[in-house]
Scaffold this motif. Structure first.
Motif, short mmCIF file in Angstrom:
data_model
loop_
_atom_site.label_atom_id
_atom_site.label_comp_id
_atom_site.label_asym_id
_atom_site.label_seq_id
_atom_site.Cartn_x
_atom_site.Cartn_y
_atom_site.Cartn_z
N SER A 1 32.72 49.69 23.42
CA SER A 1 32.42 50.81 24.30
C SER A 1 33.51 50.98 25.36
O SER A 1 33.91 52.10 25.68
CB SER A 1 31.06 50.61 24.96
OG SER A 1 30.97 49.34 25.54
N ALA B 1 34.17 62.74 18.14
CA ALA B 1 33.36 61.69 17.52
C ALA B 1 33.20 60.51 18.48
O ALA B 1 32.14 59.89 18.54
CB ALA B 1 34.01 61.22 16.22
N ALA C 1 25.60 58.19 22.05
CA ALA C 1 24.58 57.42 21.34
C ALA C 1 24.38 56.05 21.98
O ALA C 1 23.28 55.50 21.95
CB ALA C 1 24.97 57.27 19.87
N LEU C 2 25.42 55.49 22.57
CA LEU C 2 25.28 54.23 23.31
C LEU C 2 24.50 54.46 24.60
O LEU C 2 23.75 53.62 25.08
CB LEU C 2 26.65 53.68 23.69
CG LEU C 2 27.48 52.96 22.66
CD1 LEU C 2 28.75 52.48 23.31
CD2 LEU C 2 26.70 51.80 22.10
N ILE D 1 30.64 61.49 21.04
CA ILE D 1 29.30 61.44 20.46
C ILE D 1 28.84 59.98 20.35
O ILE D 1 27.69 59.66 20.66
CB ILE D 1 29.28 62.12 19.07
CG1 ILE D 1 29.59 63.62 19.23
CG2 ILE D 1 27.94 61.93 18.39
CD1 ILE D 1 29.75 64.35 17.91
N ALA D 2 29.75 59.11 19.93
CA ALA D 2 29.40 57.69 19.82
C ALA D 2 29.02 57.12 21.19
O ALA D 2 28.05 56.37 21.32
CB ALA D 2 30.57 56.91 19.23
N LEU D 3 29.78 57.50 22.22
CA LEU D 3 29.45 57.04 23.58
C LEU D 3 28.08 57.56 24.00
O LEU D 3 27.30 56.85 24.63
CB LEU D 3 30.51 57.50 24.57
CG LEU D 3 31.88 56.81 24.48
CD1 LEU D 3 32.86 57.45 25.46
CD2 LEU D 3 31.76 55.33 24.76
N VAL E 1 34.93 53.76 13.30
CA VAL E 1 34.91 54.96 14.14
C VAL E 1 35.77 54.76 15.39
O VAL E 1 36.60 55.60 15.75
CB VAL E 1 33.45 55.31 14.55
CG1 VAL E 1 33.44 56.39 15.61
CG2 VAL E 1 32.67 55.75 13.34
N VAL F 1 31.10 49.87 10.57
CA VAL F 1 31.29 51.32 10.63
C VAL F 1 31.65 51.74 12.06
O VAL F 1 32.54 52.56 12.29
CB VAL F 1 30.01 52.05 10.16
CG1 VAL F 1 30.12 53.54 10.42
CG2 VAL F 1 29.78 51.78 8.69
N TRP F 2 30.97 51.15 13.01
CA TRP F 2 31.25 51.42 14.41
C TRP F 2 32.70 51.02 14.73
O TRP F 2 33.41 51.74 15.45
CB TRP F 2 30.23 50.64 15.23
CG TRP F 2 30.38 50.62 16.71
CD1 TRP F 2 30.45 49.52 17.50
CD2 TRP F 2 30.46 51.74 17.58
NE1 TRP F 2 30.58 49.90 18.80
CE2 TRP F 2 30.59 51.23 18.88
CE3 TRP F 2 30.45 53.12 17.38
CZ2 TRP F 2 30.70 52.06 19.99
CZ3 TRP F 2 30.57 53.94 18.48
CH2 TRP F 2 30.68 53.42 19.76
#
Lengths: 93, 268
Positions: B81, B202, B209-210, B205-207, B55, B51-52
């Motif tokens: 990342s 998105a 969360a990392l 936001i993913a960054l 994204v 999923v990652w």
């Protein structure tokens, strides 16, 4: 290149080289700072100017996402809620 | 037998027997039980990785990178990342040296990973080390160090052994395959989505969360706040040079904070 250079760094170097303690401490903070700088410039600026205001939909979405992630530790849920907040604000305003 | 070029620390004659037999291939000797154990350890994480990957793929294509370039990037860089982080820079035409340094900074954690797990790989021929380097991602490192934490003091394990290599490749192969499949799917989906939905958010936001798990303590929090402040204030600088200054300031603040905290602890 950058991937191999870093991941390979100490795999490829001869055994006698070790990481100095002070440098290792600095390296621990560099990734977090680099990610922060990118997110901050991406979300808190617009047209090369600082953009920190109530009208910044992305800022609200990011704050919401941060809260969700701290509570849930769930990446997917975090993205879903962050994007929902952003879309609602964007269509509403 | 001098295929590995001059200057190598480990000569063929000094290699342990099982390594010498595999010296010409790209893979070290692998214990198949440990390999399957690695695959099994990675399988529950596969959904998250896929999923990652999707994204990341969607975000990259939405930022305006052509699918061909995106494919090249995911197979050569193979670092989610860093790919996500340089994507907004690439999209706005930032000079390549800045993009490169940024990717390097985001990837600096791998220097620590490599320094921590090098003992198990140090005695392999350089081609095998290069492939292992490419495959050594975050989750793989986390699983590997947990699995072999107890054997850190064991003399035989210090040199690396087929059990360790087997486990490493079991984890790495699943990680690589699932990630690449997810990314490619993301490129295809991303091409179909309208760009005005603001999907690049998105990626931010993913960054984030990392980022959050990395900043749980005071010195790191102070550093990150400093970085964000400098990054926003210097956004008008040419070539995004403010980005690099922001990282320097943040790391310095974090180190000062660390020194200050340690000083207080030793006084009391």
């Amino acid at each position: 290149m950058a991937t191999l250079l870093t991941r390979g760094s100490f795999f490829m170097l001869p055994a006698r080289y070790a990481l100095p303690a002070q440098l290792e401490r600095a390296l621990r903070y560099a990734p977090a700072c680099a990610l922060t700088a990118i997110v901050a410039q991406g979300v808190l600026t617009r047209d090369h100017r600082p953009f920190i205001s109530f009208g910044n939909d992305q800022l609200w979405a990011l704050l919401g996402a941060a809260i969700v992630f701290v509570k849930s530790r769930n990446m997917l849920l975090t993205i879903a809620i962050g994007m929902t907040v952003f879309t609602v604000l964007r269509l509403w305003a | 037998m001098n295929w590995h070029g001059p200057g190598m620390m480990v000569g063929m004659s000094r290699l342990p027997a099982p390594i010498a037999r595999h010296a010409r291939g790209l893979l070290p000797p692998i214990d198949h039980v440990a390999y399957r154990e690695g695959v099994k350890a990675m399988t529950p994480l596969a959904v998250a990785i896929a999923v990652w990957g999707v994204v990341t793929g969607v975000a990259i294509v939405n930022a305006g990178l052509p699918i061909g370039a995106a494919l090249l990037m995911t197979f050569t860089v193979f670092a989610g990342s860093a790919q996500l982080a340089v994507m907004p820079l690439l999209a706005t035409g930032v000079p390549l040296p800045i993009v490169w340094v940024t990717a390097l900074l985001v990837n600096l954690r791998f220097v620590i990973f490599a320094a921590a797990s090098r003992r198990s790989f140090m005695h392999l021929p350089w081609r095998q080390r290069l492939l292992a380097s490419y495959l050594n991602g975050d989750l793989g490192f986390a699983l590997f160090s947990r699995r072999f934490a107890d054997s850190a003091l064991d003399e035989a394990a210090q040199q690396g052994n087929p059990e360790q290599w087997g486990y490493f490749y079991g984890v790495a192969v699943v990680n690589w395959a699932v990630w690449q499949a997810g990314s490619v799917a993301g490129f295809l989906i991303g091409g179909l989505m309208p760009t005005d939905w603001g999907f690049e958010l998105a990626a931010y936001i993913a960054l984030l969360a990392l980022l959050i798990p990395m900043v749980q303590r005071m010195p790191a929090i102070a550093g990150v706040v400093g970085t964000a402040t400098v990054a926003v204030l210097t956004v008008g600088w040419p070539m995004r040079l403010g980005l690099l200054l922001a990282v320097l300031v943040g790391v310095t603040i974090a180190l000062l904070g660390e020194a200050w905290r340690d000083g207080r602890v030793s006084q009391s």
